[in-house]
Structures are given as C-alpha cells and as structure tokens.
Write a protein that holds these residues in place. Sequence first.
Motif, short mmCIF file in Angstrom:
data_model
loop_
_atom_site.label_atom_id
_atom_site.label_comp_id
_atom_site.label_asym_id
_atom_site.label_seq_id
_atom_site.Cartn_x
_atom_site.Cartn_y
_atom_site.Cartn_z
N VAL A 10 -6.02 0.74 8.20
CA VAL A 10 -6.79 1.90 7.77
C VAL A 10 -5.79 2.83 7.11
N ALA A 11 -6.09 3.22 5.87
CA ALA A 11 -5.16 4.04 5.11
C ALA A 11 -5.92 5.20 4.46
N GLU A 12 -5.14 6.05 3.86
CA GLU A 12 -5.67 7.22 3.17
C GLU A 12 -5.16 7.18 1.74
N SER A 13 -6.07 7.38 0.80
CA SER A 13 -5.70 7.49 -0.61
C SER A 13 -6.38 8.74 -1.12
N LEU A 52 0.83 -1.21 0.00
CA LEU A 52 0.00 0.00 0.00
C LEU A 52 0.86 1.26 0.00
N ILE A 53 1.89 1.27 0.82
CA ILE A 53 2.79 2.42 0.87
C ILE A 53 3.45 2.63 -0.49
N GLU A 54 3.85 1.53 -1.11
CA GLU A 54 4.46 1.60 -2.43
C GLU A 54 3.50 2.19 -3.47
N ARG A 85 -1.26 6.28 2.49
CA ARG A 85 -0.69 6.68 3.78
C ARG A 85 -1.40 5.86 4.84
N ILE A 86 -0.63 5.07 5.59
CA ILE A 86 -1.20 4.22 6.63
C ILE A 86 -1.56 5.09 7.83
N LEU A 87 -2.83 5.02 8.23
CA LEU A 87 -3.28 5.79 9.39
C LEU A 87 -3.26 4.94 10.66
N ASP A 88 -3.69 3.70 10.55
CA ASP A 88 -3.72 2.79 11.70
C ASP A 88 -3.59 1.36 11.24
N ARG A 89 -3.06 0.54 12.15
CA ARG A 89 -2.99 -0.90 11.92
C ARG A 89 -3.51 -1.60 13.16
#
Length: 127
Positions: free
Chosen positions: A48-51, A26-28, A32-36
């Motif tokens: 939980v991420a942001e795109s 996902l980072i690649e 942006r990772i918000l929570d794991r």
Amino acid sequence: MTSSFGKKDNRKQKGAAAEELAAAALIEKGFRILDRNWRCRFGELDIVAESGDIIVVIEVRSRSGTTNFGTPSESVNARKMIQVRNTAQQYIHQKHYYERPIRFDVISVMLDVDLTAISMEHIENAF
C-alpha cells in the motif's frame, strides 16, 4: 515442500524477491510506501503506497522462467480482484482514509533463476 523434480519449493522466496523489487521501483518513482503485507481476515495487501493524495494498492505478481502459463499480470483474475478490493476496504476503514481516492495497480515481475528481475511492468488502474 518438494516438487516432482526434487527441488525445494521456493515460491515464498520468489514472491518476497518480487515484492522487494516492486517496492524499490515504486520508491524510485516517488511513491511513499505505507504498508507491506498488510493482513486482515479478508486477505493480504502486498503493498500500500501513496502517490500524491491517492492511496495506491499494489498487487505484485511474479513468474520465473517462461510465460507458457501466461504473464504474471494475467494471473490476477476476478476472484483475486474482489479479494483485494474487500481487503482494501478494511484497510481504508482501519486507517481512516475515507476521504482519500484509491487506485488499484498491478506490478508484474519476471524473475531470473537468481531472483533478479528480467522485466517489470507497472500497470496503473489495473482494476
């Protein structure tokens, strides 16, 4: 816990390895990772991420060996979808993300015996 074959049950290890691989992918891709592993009384959100302006809740599923019992993504049943949605609703409320669009994705990971990825599939808008 020991299985009928005498091998130690390493489901948590496999799950953690799959989540690590999924987060890196996902980072690649620019997420942006918000929570794991965010938890509340309803359940847990794997990632939980942001795109862009979208909040993306990602359910990570893995299998090792064969797909005799189905692919990892096929294991996301209606009950799991409801649980993830309810948990996400609590997350949105707690983080005050009321005005942000939300999307539910599934990342399916096939693992080799050494916990490396054989294959990975990112299904956007899975449910």
